[in-house]
Design an enzyme around this catalytic site. Structure first.
Site, PDB file in Angstrom:
ATOM      1  N   HIS A   1       0.846  -1.206   0.000  1.00 21.70           N
ATOM      2  CA  HIS A   1       0.000   0.000   0.000  1.00 21.70           C
ATOM      3  C   HIS A   1       0.882   1.257   0.000  1.00 21.70           C
ATOM      4  O   HIS A   1       0.694   2.150  -0.829  1.00 21.70           O
ATOM      5  CB  HIS A   1      -0.906  -0.046   1.244  1.00 21.70           C
ATOM      6  N   GLU A   2       1.843   1.299   0.908  1.00 18.06           N
ATOM      7  CA  GLU A   2       2.695   2.495   0.987  1.00 18.06           C
ATOM      8  C   GLU A   2       3.508   2.666  -0.300  1.00 18.06           C
ATOM      9  O   GLU A   2       3.686   3.779  -0.794  1.00 18.06           O
ATOM     10  CB  GLU A   2       3.620   2.449   2.208  1.00 18.06           C
TER      11      GLU A   2
ATOM     12  N   HIS B   1       1.501   4.163  -3.074  1.00 15.30           N
ATOM     13  CA  HIS B   1       1.297   5.612  -2.946  1.00 15.30           C
ATOM     14  C   HIS B   1       2.286   6.407  -3.816  1.00 15.30           C
ATOM     15  O   HIS B   1       1.981   7.511  -4.252  1.00 15.30           O
ATOM     16  CB  HIS B   1       1.447   6.062  -1.491  1.00 15.30           C
TER      17      HIS B   1
ATOM     18  N   ASP C   1      -4.614   0.702  -1.836  1.00 15.72           N
ATOM     19  CA  ASP C   1      -5.165  -0.567  -1.338  1.00 15.72           C
ATOM     20  C   ASP C   1      -5.179  -1.624  -2.439  1.00 15.72           C
ATOM     21  O   ASP C   1      -4.805  -2.782  -2.216  1.00 15.72           O
ATOM     22  CB  ASP C   1      -6.605  -0.368  -0.830  1.00 15.72           C
TER      23      ASP C   1
HETATM   24 ZN   LIG Z   1      -2.340   5.211   2.501  1.00 14.73          ZN
END
Ligand SMILES: [Zn+2]
Length: 705
Positions: free
Chosen positions: A541-542, A545, A606
């Site tokens: 997830h990170e 980003h 996600d």
């Molecule tokens: Zn996030």
């Protein structure tokens, strides 16, 4: 009670979930209502009790009466949700909260020991122990009433002309708990990430978002009336007559409404171009000539400043109009409220209660105040986090956990590299740039290499508000000192016990505090499927980003620069538009649909995170010669992966809190973080034998990464 440092850093960061820190950073106003006051009288709920340790992959959470292909969230979490109603001192209760509450309790036991003046304490322990002791002293807070903020209220009362407001606003921002009108902080230059510059941006609201001032439906009208009632209560507590209090509250609502009108929306703020307006201080003076910027910068110790980034220029035009058109008396009411509101959670019980009734109970649906010991533990962590954290990680973060995480991050990085190579919509040239960006990712795990030195902050055992003011001044100075100096890449934007993680575009780094590296996210005793579904998805997830609607506009060096070809950007926007309308159709509370644009970056992260963590698990199993692996507890590794993922998001929320989140939280609620994501990934449908066309395996789905 947010320090400017935390605010400044969090602004450019995207986190895994919304915490108080992230909330304040994204709310233009750092006047953050605490979750609630403590009562002076102890009830059984106020007696600290060790919460049970959450565990990963919880078979008892599963509701087998539900078809996983119809509603996977309810399947994975149904029994957990039934058996874990929201505790009366919470507005949202999920697996994150279970872990955060436990970390908070463990921290409390340390603070409690350190607060004993006759114990053998290190200098650090003495400092944070005394801070905690001052916070826990409710009888002293009650004795003092509004007295700790009287000197500041008197300074506001003594203002003789509007010009002087600027220097008082500067003092409030740089030396006190409280904020007014706007936020000043250091930031990396969006187009030259090696430079730290000054930045100034919209702020000055007390309600959670500009929409709370501008929308006209019954619910919002009612909230504004309750807000006015709250203001009247605190003005009266500060000594005003009922008549004066009502007049003052009206002035504040008028001024904040005008500030809200001049603010740009959270959704618009997602576009980094819209927050990039570097200019000379003289140009700011032209934008807002009725506010004395020379006095202001002098009072914050930045009189020499020549250039800065004005994130939201139109806001400053609106603010100028407000300063010009309101009377000195009206502006004084505004400043007065902001001091009262920011300090209310830590003054006497009456202030506590008024603040809780509105911000906790009415706005968020919290039944009873958060016990004092929990609030003081959090406050100590927020204020002196890198002092408290040093002792905390020694006890709760074994070196092995760091080594395990490094391995997992490497596996996810490989998986994202493969994803980039095989992505169907991307051209070769853009693909190369994406690979360079991925290669330049940095990571931080656990806690800082070098701790902040708080030794200059004087902490007194009988002066909580004074302690908070001195911490605020320290943080503000620390932040301003970065301007013009090389970027400190080692610095952290979250404290070690925090259950969260974040990515920063300007740093191009991913960050995982020690607090999250525990069950249900990470459990070294469990099989890889469980850990890849938990912390593996968080890492993915990170990383994603870095390539979402905001991150994709920054290159590997953290500079705002278009590195997509025009056609790739067009493709990307088409793909993300699919997610915007998909998530925009999901409801968080009856009639309250998600804002697909506000939540786009998190939803993209996600979706990408789930996919690359799944692929990383499959590669790991293959490299161990395990094929697709053997079932455990009746579930094969693919199924365990998805269940572990979903169970991170099991939660219950109050209706009110769900509605506040729809307006303010860039993250979707747990239900949609789970179902929205699995229905976009065929790997899920295959793992559970779903048929095309079932809700969790639709004919058409969205994919960005
Ligand atoms: Zn996030």
């Amino acid at each position: 009670m947010q320090s400017p440092t935390v605010l400044a850093r969090a602004l450019a960061a995207v986190s895994l979930l919304l915490t108080a820190t992230a909330y304040a950073s994204e709310n233009p106003s750092p006047v953050l209502p605490a979750s609630g006051p403590a009562s002076a009288t102890d009830t059984p709920a106020d007696v600290p009790k060790e919460p049970k340790a959450p565990h990963s992959f919880d078979l008892t959470a599963i509701d087998k009466t539900v078809d996983p292909c119809v509603d996977f969230y309810q399947y994975a979490c149904g029994n957990w949700r039934k058996n874990n109603p929201i505790p009366s001192d919470q507005v949202r209760w999920g697996r994150f909260n279970e872990l955060a509450e436990r970390n908070n309790y463990l921290l409390y036991t340390e603070l409690e020991k350190a607060s004993n003046p006759s114990a053998d304490r290190t200098l650090l322990q003495k400092q944070y122990g005394d801070f905690f002791a001052a916070c826990m002293n409710t009888s002293l807070a009650n004795e003092k009433g509004a007295q700790p903020i009287q000197p500041l209220l008197q300074r506001i009362a003594a203002l003789e002309d509007k010009k002087q407001i600027a220097s008082l606003v500067g003092d409030i921002q740089s030396k006190e708990v409280g904020a007014a009108f706007f936020v000043t902080a250091s930031q990396q230059d969006l187009k030259d990430s090696t430079k730290v510059i000054a930045g100034i941006r919209q702020g000055g609201l007390s309600l959670p978002d500009r929409d709370y001032y501008l929308e006209t439906d019954d619910r919002m009208v009612k909230i504004r009336q309750q807000y006015v009632d709250y203001m009247v209560t605190v003005f009266k507590l500060a000594g005003d007559s009922a008549e004066q209090a009502a007049e003052e509250a009206k002035s504040v609502l008028d001024i904040e409404t005008a500030l809200a009108k001049g603010s740009i929306s959270r959704t618009e703020l997602r576009d980094p171009q819209k927050r990039y307006h570097p200019m000379e201080v003289s140009a700011l003076k032209e934008l807002a000539p009725d506010f004395d910027w020379s006095l202001y910068f002098g009072s914050i110790g930045e009189g020499q400043l020549t250039n800065l980034n004005v994130s939201t220029p139109d806001f400053f035009k609106a603010m100028n109009q407000i300063v010009a058109s309101n009377s000195l008396l009206q502006l004084k009411s505004y400043l007065r409220l902001h001091i009262l509101n920011a300090n209310a959670p830590w003054l006497s019980d009456e202030f506590f209660q008024a603040n809780f009734n509105f911000f906790g109970h009415e706005l968020q649906g919290q039944d009873s105040p958060t016990p004092r010991w929990k609030r003081c533990t959090r406050l100590t962590d927020q204020s002196l986090g890198e002092a408290v954290g040093q002792d905390w990680v020694k006890k709760y973060f074994p070196p092995q956990a760091k080594a395990d995480m490094e391995r997992l991050v490497a596996a996810l990085k490989t998986s994202l590299a493969q994803d980039i190579q095989t992505l169907p919509w991307m051209s070769e040239a853009t693909r190369k740039e994406a690979e360079v960006k991925l290669e330049l990712f940095r990571q931080k795990i656990g806690y800082p290499d070098k701790w902040k030195d708080y030794s200059s902050i004087q902490i007194s055992r009988d002066d909580l508000i004074g302690n908070l003011d001195r911490v605020a001044a320290f943080d503000f100075n620390y932040d301003m000192n970065k301007i013009g100096k090389p970027v400190n890449e080692k610095e952290w934007g979250m404290t070690p016990p925090t259950v969260n993680a974040y990515y920063m575009s300007s740093m191009n780094d991913i960050n995982f505090p020690a607090g999250i590296l525990q069950p249900p996210f990470f459990d070294p005793t469990k099989d890889p499927a469980v850990n890849f579904g938990g912390i593996g998805v968080v890492i993915g997830h990170e990383m994603t980003h870095g390539f979402d609607d905001q991150g994709s506009k920054f290159d590997g060096k953290g500079n705002l620069r278009e590195w997509y070809s025009p056609d790739d950007r067009k493709q990307f926007v088409e793909k993300t538009d699919c997610e915007v309308s998909e998530y925009g159709s999901f409801e968080s509370a009856p009639g309250a649909k998600l804002n697909g644009k506000l939540t786009l970056g998190e939803n993209t992260a996600d979706n990408g995170g789930l996919r690359i963590a799944y692929e990383a698990l499959m590669s790991t199993l293959a490299s161990e010669g395990a094929g697709t692996g053997q079932p455990i507890d009746g579930y094969n590794p693919a199924q365990r992966f998805f269940i572990s993922f979903a169970q991170v998001w099991c939660e219950n929320r109050t209706d009110q809190s769900a509605r506040v989140s729809v307006k303010t939280d860039p993250h979707s609620p747990g239900q949609w973080r789970t179902n929205g994501t699995v229905q976009n990934f065929d790997g899920f449908g295959k793992a559970f034998g779903c048929k095309k066309g079932q809700p969790m395996m639709p004919e058409n789905s969205c994919r960005v990464w």
